[in-house]
Design an enzyme around this catalytic site. Structure first.
Site, PDB file in Angstrom:
ATOM      1  N   THR A 132      17.627  54.138  42.256  1.00 44.79           N
ATOM      2  CA  THR A 132      17.249  52.933  42.994  1.00 44.79           C
ATOM      3  C   THR A 132      16.976  53.253  44.460  1.00 44.79           C
ATOM      4  O   THR A 132      17.499  54.240  44.996  1.00 44.79           O
ATOM      5  CB  THR A 132      18.411  51.916  42.905  1.00 44.79           C
ATOM      6  OG1 THR A 132      18.227  50.886  43.856  1.00 44.79           O
ATOM      7  CG2 THR A 132      19.760  52.568  43.210  1.00 44.79           C
ATOM      8  N   ASP A 133      16.223  52.366  45.108  1.00 46.12           N
ATOM      9  CA  ASP A 133      16.004  52.529  46.558  1.00 46.12           C
ATOM     10  C   ASP A 133      17.252  52.136  47.357  1.00 46.12           C
ATOM     11  O   ASP A 133      17.332  52.405  48.551  1.00 46.12           O
ATOM     12  CB  ASP A 133      14.787  51.703  47.024  1.00 46.12           C
ATOM     13  CG  ASP A 133      14.925  50.201  46.782  1.00 46.12           C
ATOM     14  OD1 ASP A 133      15.923  49.769  46.176  1.00 46.12           O
ATOM     15  OD2 ASP A 133      14.011  49.457  47.208  1.00 46.12           O
ATOM     16  N   GLU A 134      18.236  51.507  46.672  1.00 45.31           N
ATOM     17  CA  GLU A 134      19.419  51.033  47.406  1.00 45.31           C
ATOM     18  C   GLU A 134      20.260  52.191  47.939  1.00 45.31           C
ATOM     19  O   GLU A 134      21.090  51.993  48.828  1.00 45.31           O
ATOM     20  CB  GLU A 134      20.240  50.084  46.521  1.00 45.31           C
ATOM     21  CG  GLU A 134      19.397  48.912  46.050  1.00 45.31           C
ATOM     22  CD  GLU A 134      20.162  47.765  45.403  1.00 45.31           C
ATOM     23  OE1 GLU A 134      21.353  47.592  45.709  1.00 45.31           O
ATOM     24  OE2 GLU A 134      19.548  47.045  44.603  1.00 45.31           O
ATOM     25  N   TYR A 157      27.875  49.626  44.149  1.00 45.53           N
ATOM     26  CA  TYR A 157      26.784  49.992  43.227  1.00 45.53           C
ATOM     27  C   TYR A 157      25.932  51.115  43.814  1.00 45.53           C
ATOM     28  O   TYR A 157      25.724  52.158  43.186  1.00 45.53           O
ATOM     29  CB  TYR A 157      25.902  48.775  42.919  1.00 45.53           C
ATOM     30  CG  TYR A 157      24.568  49.131  42.295  1.00 45.53           C
ATOM     31  CD1 TYR A 157      24.491  49.680  41.022  1.00 45.53           C
ATOM     32  CD2 TYR A 157      23.371  48.918  42.997  1.00 45.53           C
ATOM     33  CE1 TYR A 157      23.262  50.021  40.455  1.00 45.53           C
ATOM     34  CE2 TYR A 157      22.144  49.243  42.437  1.00 45.53           C
ATOM     35  CZ  TYR A 157      22.095  49.808  41.160  1.00 45.53           C
ATOM     36  OH  TYR A 157      20.878  50.151  40.611  1.00 45.53           O
ATOM     37  N   LYS A 161      25.322  55.051  42.631  1.00 41.37           N
ATOM     38  CA  LYS A 161      24.003  55.599  42.285  1.00 41.37           C
ATOM     39  C   LYS A 161      23.665  56.792  43.193  1.00 41.37           C
ATOM     40  O   LYS A 161      23.109  57.791  42.743  1.00 41.37           O
ATOM     41  CB  LYS A 161      22.911  54.524  42.397  1.00 41.37           C
ATOM     42  CG  LYS A 161      22.982  53.423  41.352  1.00 41.37           C
ATOM     43  CD  LYS A 161      22.792  53.897  39.915  1.00 41.37           C
ATOM     44  CE  LYS A 161      21.379  54.351  39.604  1.00 41.37           C
ATOM     45  NZ  LYS A 161      21.212  54.618  38.147  1.00 41.37           N
TER      46      LYS A 161
END
Ligand code: NAD
Ligand code: TYD
Length: 351
Positions: A132-134, A157, A161
């Protein structure tokens, strides 16, 4: 060419679209879908391909190292596309440990199993980690995430990741495992679980319930249609550079409040309700702790290196998505019964 591709999390939102893309596009591949069927996994998502001769489902939990190794030994996958994860930021705030178990330990178990069965013979092998870009943290008012942006995760989260991405790179650098990583922006589309903003609002509009907007609603996300994410995964899995990472996005930023207003407008039209009906359900609620202000992907690398472009505009994708939910209200009813209601009541009680 005959290949066995093991896709983890293939019963989830994005995973089911990746499984469908591969089953239909590559009849010579054997596609093994490995999924624990948590609250987010649903074999109904794959009804149209479940009887295909090149498709097999295996129920397994990636935190169970011995079972995972046994499955790798049995199926001998040439490729792994790893999507299984705990994926919802709000749930990670309630129970971070579940995110460490699946997203970190589960990923390491898969890396170990691939390393064990490939035994240093990496010809034709690939481990594709879907991220993810998060992991990059938050942007201010300007700028975009590129592949060289430093990792700076804030939620449990995104921390889990980011950690899994680091392990994937570590296995490449240390053991030579052939890997690729994709970091994608927020997805939306059919089969999206209604804990996330867009399907939650569609569900609530249908039931005349409040549309909870965190904080002032000025938080910004970059939205990509899920089938365009599946196509990007196909491209990077087959053509991405070994050891490389690719940001995936469609240059499509929306402030949450503007996005929800657009959704309300389209829903009113499709439901033949007077314009402005759904808007009245918008309710500003307590903000999410540690809420990242803005995510926005620079997708130049995947575009220039691999020729990737999304196939639909946001307006088209949103319209397809709403139509899917309107035509699949049984699916929505089934996934919002039972435990969902408990989660929802607990999450939004302070409203
Ligand atoms: P999802 O929550 O809809 O689906 C996750 C799937 O993983 C489910 O089928 C679930 O049963 C399975 N799963 C969970 N824990 C498992 C375990 N321990 N063992 C085996 N299977 C397990 O998630 P999603 O939104 O489809 O996301 C898929 C992947 O894409 C995730 O890795 C996520 O981090 C990443 N991603 C998601 C988005 C997004 O907008 N949703 C954006 C970028 C990247
Ligand atoms: P979400 O769909 O949970 O995805 P992510 O947190 O991975 O970006 O949330 C998208 C945006 O919408 C995010 O800024 C949080 C916000 N949001 C709300 O305002 N209300 C809600 O009820 C939810 C679930 C999210």
């Amino acid at each position: 060419m005959n290949k066995t591709i093991l896709i983890t999390g293939g019963a989830g939102f994005i995973g089911s679209h990746v499984v469908r893309e591969f089953v239909l596009k590559y009849p010579d591949y054997k596609i093994v879908n490995l999924d624990a069927l948590t609250y987010a996994g649903n074999l109904e998502n794959l009804k149209d391909v479940e009887n295909s001769s090149n498709y097999t489902f295996v129920k397994a939990d990636i935190t169970d190292a011995a079972h995972i190794l046994q499955i790798f030994e049995e199926y001998q996958p040439d490729g792994v596309i790893h999507l299984a994860a705990e994926s919802h930021v709000d749930r990670s705030i309630i129970d971070p440990t579940a995110f460490v178990m699946t997203n970190v330990i589960g990923t390491v178990n898969l890396l170990n199993a691939a390393k064990e069965i490939w035994k240093g013979n990496f010809e034709g092998k690939r481990f594709h980690h879907v991220s993810t870009d998060e992991v990059y943290g938050t942007l201010g008012e300007i700028g975009l995430f590129t592949e060289t942006t430093s990792y700076d995760p804030h939620s449990p989260y995104s921390a889990s990741k980011a950690s899994s991405d680091h392990f994937v790179r570590a296995y490449h650098d240390t053991y030579g495992l052939p890997v690729v990583i994709t970091n994608c922006s927020n997805n939306y589309g059919p089969n999206h679980f209604p804990e996330k903003l867009i399907p939650l609002c569609i569900h609530n509009i249908l039931n005349n319930k409040p549309l909870p907007i965190y904080g002032d609603g000025k938080f910004t996300r970059d939205w990509l249609f899920v089938i365009d994410h599946a196509k990007a995964i196909d491209l990077v899995f087959h053509e991405g550079t070994n050891g490389g990472s690719y940001n995936v996005g469609g240059f499509n930023e929306w402030q949450n409040i503007d996005l929800v207003r657009e959704l309300c407008k389209q829903m009113d039209e499709k439901l033949n309700r007077p314009n402005g009906t759904a808007d009245q359900l918008i309710t500003f609620v307590k903000d999410r702790p540690g809420h990242d202000l803005r995510y926005a992907i620079d997708a130049t690398k995947i575009n220039q290196e691999l020729g990737y472009k999304p196939s639909v505009t946001f307006e088209q994708g949103l319209s397809i998505t709403i139509d899917w939910f309107l035509n699949n209200q049984d699916w929505l009813d089934s996934v919002t019964s039972g435990d969902y209601q408990k989660y929802y009541d607990n999450q939004y009680k302070a409203g």
